[in-house]
Design a protein around this motif. Structure first.
Motif, PDB file in Angstrom:
ATOM      1  N   SER A   9       0.828  -1.208   0.000  1.00  0.00           N
ATOM      2  CA  SER A   9       0.000   0.000   0.000  1.00  0.00           C
ATOM      3  C   SER A   9       0.856   1.249   0.000  1.00  0.00           C
ATOM      4  O   SER A   9       0.511   2.258  -0.631  1.00  0.00           O
ATOM      5  CB  SER A   9      -0.931  -0.007   1.216  1.00  0.00           C
ATOM      6  OG  SER A   9      -0.201  -0.098   2.420  1.00  0.00           O
ATOM      7  N   TYR A  94       2.837   2.503  12.214  1.00  0.00           N
ATOM      8  CA  TYR A  94       1.730   2.780  13.123  1.00  0.00           C
ATOM      9  C   TYR A  94       0.883   1.518  13.247  1.00  0.00           C
ATOM     10  O   TYR A  94       0.428   0.967  12.232  1.00  0.00           O
ATOM     11  CB  TYR A  94       0.867   3.938  12.595  1.00  0.00           C
ATOM     12  CG  TYR A  94      -0.154   4.443  13.580  1.00  0.00           C
ATOM     13  CD1 TYR A  94       0.197   5.350  14.565  1.00  0.00           C
ATOM     14  CD2 TYR A  94      -1.472   3.986  13.540  1.00  0.00           C
ATOM     15  CE1 TYR A  94      -0.734   5.822  15.486  1.00  0.00           C
ATOM     16  CE2 TYR A  94      -2.413   4.441  14.458  1.00  0.00           C
ATOM     17  CZ  TYR A  94      -2.038   5.357  15.422  1.00  0.00           C
ATOM     18  OH  TYR A  94      -2.964   5.808  16.323  1.00  0.00           O
ATOM     19  N   GLU A 102      -1.245   5.418   4.706  1.00  0.00           N
ATOM     20  CA  GLU A 102      -2.588   5.779   5.127  1.00  0.00           C
ATOM     21  C   GLU A 102      -3.008   7.057   4.418  1.00  0.00           C
ATOM     22  O   GLU A 102      -2.169   7.890   4.053  1.00  0.00           O
ATOM     23  CB  GLU A 102      -2.639   5.970   6.642  1.00  0.00           C
ATOM     24  CG  GLU A 102      -1.670   7.004   7.163  1.00  0.00           C
ATOM     25  CD  GLU A 102      -1.514   6.954   8.669  1.00  0.00           C
ATOM     26  OE1 GLU A 102      -2.250   7.693   9.350  1.00  0.00           O
ATOM     27  OE2 GLU A 102      -0.656   6.189   9.156  1.00  0.00           O
ATOM     28  N   ALA A 104      -4.291  10.314   4.995  1.00  0.00           N
ATOM     29  CA  ALA A 104      -4.450  11.214   6.126  1.00  0.00           C
ATOM     30  C   ALA A 104      -5.545  12.244   5.877  1.00  0.00           C
ATOM     31  O   ALA A 104      -6.349  12.528   6.763  1.00  0.00           O
ATOM     32  CB  ALA A 104      -3.124  11.919   6.419  1.00  0.00           C
ATOM     33  N   ASN A 185      -9.538   4.459  14.814  1.00  0.00           N
ATOM     34  CA  ASN A 185      -8.119   4.495  15.131  1.00  0.00           C
ATOM     35  C   ASN A 185      -7.609   3.075  15.321  1.00  0.00           C
ATOM     36  O   ASN A 185      -8.052   2.364  16.226  1.00  0.00           O
ATOM     37  CB  ASN A 185      -7.870   5.317  16.396  1.00  0.00           C
ATOM     38  CG  ASN A 185      -6.401   5.424  16.717  1.00  0.00           C
ATOM     39  OD1 ASN A 185      -5.595   5.770  15.869  1.00  0.00           O
ATOM     40  ND2 ASN A 185      -6.038   5.117  17.950  1.00  0.00           N
ATOM     41  N   LYS A 186      -6.693   2.655  14.448  1.00  0.00           N
ATOM     42  CA  LYS A 186      -6.127   1.317  14.542  1.00  0.00           C
ATOM     43  C   LYS A 186      -5.211   1.188  15.749  1.00  0.00           C
ATOM     44  O   LYS A 186      -4.562   2.137  16.162  1.00  0.00           O
ATOM     45  CB  LYS A 186      -5.343   0.985  13.265  1.00  0.00           C
ATOM     46  CG  LYS A 186      -6.186   0.876  12.017  1.00  0.00           C
ATOM     47  CD  LYS A 186      -5.375   0.331  10.858  1.00  0.00           C
ATOM     48  CE  LYS A 186      -4.243   1.269  10.477  1.00  0.00           C
ATOM     49  NZ  LYS A 186      -3.487   0.774   9.313  1.00  0.00           N
ATOM     50  N   TYR A 192      -9.299  -1.951  17.307  1.00  0.00           N
ATOM     51  CA  TYR A 192      -9.394  -0.555  16.892  1.00  0.00           C
ATOM     52  C   TYR A 192     -10.426   0.146  17.758  1.00  0.00           C
ATOM     53  O   TYR A 192     -11.242  -0.488  18.440  1.00  0.00           O
ATOM     54  CB  TYR A 192      -9.771  -0.436  15.409  1.00  0.00           C
ATOM     55  CG  TYR A 192     -11.144  -0.939  15.045  1.00  0.00           C
ATOM     56  CD1 TYR A 192     -12.236  -0.072  14.984  1.00  0.00           C
ATOM     57  CD2 TYR A 192     -11.360  -2.281  14.746  1.00  0.00           C
ATOM     58  CE1 TYR A 192     -13.501  -0.528  14.643  1.00  0.00           C
ATOM     59  CE2 TYR A 192     -12.618  -2.750  14.406  1.00  0.00           C
ATOM     60  CZ  TYR A 192     -13.685  -1.868  14.354  1.00  0.00           C
ATOM     61  OH  TYR A 192     -14.947  -2.322  14.016  1.00  0.00           O
TER      62      TYR A 192
END
Length: 399
Positions: A9, A94, A102, A104, A185-186, A192
Motif C-alpha cells: 500500500s 503505526y 494511510e 491522512a 483508530n487502529k 481498533y
C-alpha cells in the motif's frame, strides 16, 4: 524484530502521487508538495521499548529508524477560485512493525468568501496546537511532539465536514474551525477504536509574536475486537463484580479533551506550551491533566531548545474494596493495574540546524521518568522503572 519493509500500500501511494503531474495536463491545475523525516532513535535500556503513540514496536539499545521516521505527499487540485480538492498520503510505522500507507486527508473545499470555507471528506482533526502539521517535522522546532500531551488523543482525522473562519482585525488575526464526523483508530493487532460521533472546536488568535489557542473535542467511542477487554468484562460479571465491569466498559463511552496553547517567537526567543485535560466515562480511559513547555533560542541557523513535560491522573487509580487475598487476588491486581494511568515526566534538550532552505538536522536527548509502571514504554520487563535516556538524530525536509 521484523526487518524494515515497505508495504504494497505504501508503494502504491508513492506511485499514485508520482503520476499526478501527468494528469494535471488534462485537468485542473495540480500542485504537489511533500515532507518527511529520516531519523535514528535508540535508548539506554533493553528493559523496555520506547515508542511514539500507537506504535506496536519501538527501540531499545539498538538504533532503529521506525520510531521517528515518516514520509508524506500532498496534492491539491484547484478547480476554480472557489472549489479545490486536497489529498495527503502518509507513510509511517503505526499499529504494526512495518511501514504502511494511510490516507491522512482527502477533502473537497468550497471557499464561500474571504472569511468562510467549507470542507467535506477526510479532514484533519484540530485536537492539538500543532494538529495540522504535527507529522511535518520541518514545521516544528522539536524532533517530536511531547508524549505527555500528544498521546492523550490518538485520532488524527474525521470523515465528515468542517467549517473554517479566518479574519484579520487590524494587527490581530482570528481562525476558528468546527469539525463534525466520525473516525476509527487502529491499534496493535486487530483491535481498533471506533469514534461514532466526534465534534471539535479550534480557535487561534495571532497577534505580533504571540499565538493563542483554545481547543475542545467531544466524542462517543467504543473499543472493537479487543479480546482482553472482553475477557476481563466477562470474568468480572461471572464473579459478581458487575459494578466494576460497568466502570471498565468501553462501549458508547463519552469523552472530552480540552486544551490551551501558546507560542511566542520574539527576538530569536521561542516559547511553545500546551495544557490539556481529558475526561471520559470509563475508568479504563483515565481522566488526566497534562502539559509541557519548550524554550528555545534561534542563533543564526542553529536553535538549541529545552522541554519539560508531565502528566497526572485525575480519576481514581484503584479499587480499595477489591479482595487482596484468596482466589480473586490476581483479578483484583489486574483491575487495579488497568485503572492506573501510564504516567511519566520528561526533560529534553535538543538542537536544530537549518543547513538548507528546505531541510533541518535535529539532535534530541530525552530523559524520561516513568511512574505507575512503564509510562509510555511498552514490552517492559518485570521490575522496569527508569529513568531512561532516549537519543535521536534526524533530518526533516520539505519539497
Amino acid at each position: 524484530m521484523k526487518p524494515t519493509t515497505l508495504s504494497r500500500s505504501a508503494l502504491a501511494l508513492l506511485a499514485a502521487c508520482a503520476a499526478l503531474p501527468a494528469l494535471a495536463e488534462d485537468g485542473p491545475a495540480i500542485t504537489i508538495s511533500g515532507f518527511g523525516t529520516a531519523a535514528l532513535t535508540m535508548s539506554d535500556t533493553d528493559q523496555a521499548e520506547y515508542i511514539r503513540p500507537g506504535q506496536a514496536a519501538g527501540v531499545r539499545k539498538d538504533a532503529r529508524p521506525g520510531v521517528d521516521s515518516n514520509f508524506g505527499v500532498q496534492a491539491t487540485a484547484k478547480w476554480n477560485d472557489t472549489v479545490s480538492f486536497t489529498a495527503q498520503g502518509l507513510v509511517r510505522k503505526y499499529a504494526t512493525d512495518q511501514y504502511g500507507a494511510e490516507l491522512a486527508w482527502a477533502f473537497a473545499k468550497y471557499k464561500a468568501n474571504d472569511d468562510f470555507s467549507l470542507r467535506a471528506g477526510r479532514v484533519g482533526l484540530p485536537i492539538y496546537l500543532i494538529s495540522d502539521f504535527r507529522n511535518v517535522g520541518y514545521a516544528n522546532t522539536m524532533l517530536r511532539p511531547p508524549a505527555e500531551v500528544y498521546r492523550q488523543v490518538s485520532v488524527d482525522h474525521v470523515d465528515g465536514v468542517d467549517v473554517v473562519y479566518q479574519h484579520s482585525f487590524d494587527d490581530t488575526s482570528v481562525t476558528a474551525q468546527f469539525a463534525f464526523g466520525k473516525s476509527q483508530n487502529k491499534q496493535p493487532g486487530n483491535a481498533y477504536t471506533d469514534f461514532s460521533t466526534v465534534t471539535a472546536l479550534h480557535v487561534v488568535v495571532e497577534n505580533g509574536p504571540f499565538t493563542y489557542r483554545f481547543g475542545r473535542a467531544d466524542a462517543k467511542f467504543s473499543a472493537k475486537n479487543n479480546p482482553s477487554l472482553t475477557g476481563l468484562n466477562t470474568t468480572l460479571r461471572a464473579v459478581g463484580l458487575g459494578a466494576v465491569a460497568d466502570d471498565l466498559k468501553l462501549e458508547d463511552i463519552k469523552g472530552s479533551f480540552t486544551s490551551l496553547g501558546l507560542t511566542m517567537d520574539y527576538k530569536n526567543f521561542l516559547v511553545q506550551t500546551e495544557y490539556a485535560k481529558r475526561k471520559t466515562e470509563s475508568r479504563l480511559v483515565h481522566d488526566t491533566s497534562s502539559w509541557y513547555a519548550m524554550l528555545g533560542y534561534r542563533y543564526g541557523k542553529f536553535t538549541p531548545y529545552y522541554m519539560y513535560g508531565d502528566i497526572k491522573q485525575d480519576s481514581r487509580n484503584e479499587y480499595s474494596s477489591l479482595p487482596t487475598s484468596g482466589p480473586l487476588a490476581p483479578l483484583s491486581a489486574g483491575v487495579n493495574g488497568a485503572v492506573k494511568a501510564a504516567l511519566q515526566s520528561s526533560n529534553a534538550v535538543g538542537l536544530r540546524w537549518d543547513f538548507h532552505k528546505a531541510a533541518a538536522l535535529k539532535v534530541q536527548i530525552d530523559r524520561i521518568a516513568p511512574r505507575n509502571g512503564a509510562g509510555a514504554f511498552i514490552n517492559a520487563a518485570p521490575g522496569f522503572k527508569g529513568p531512561v535516556n532516549v537519543y535521536a538524530v534526524g533530518v526533516d525536509f520539505v519539497f
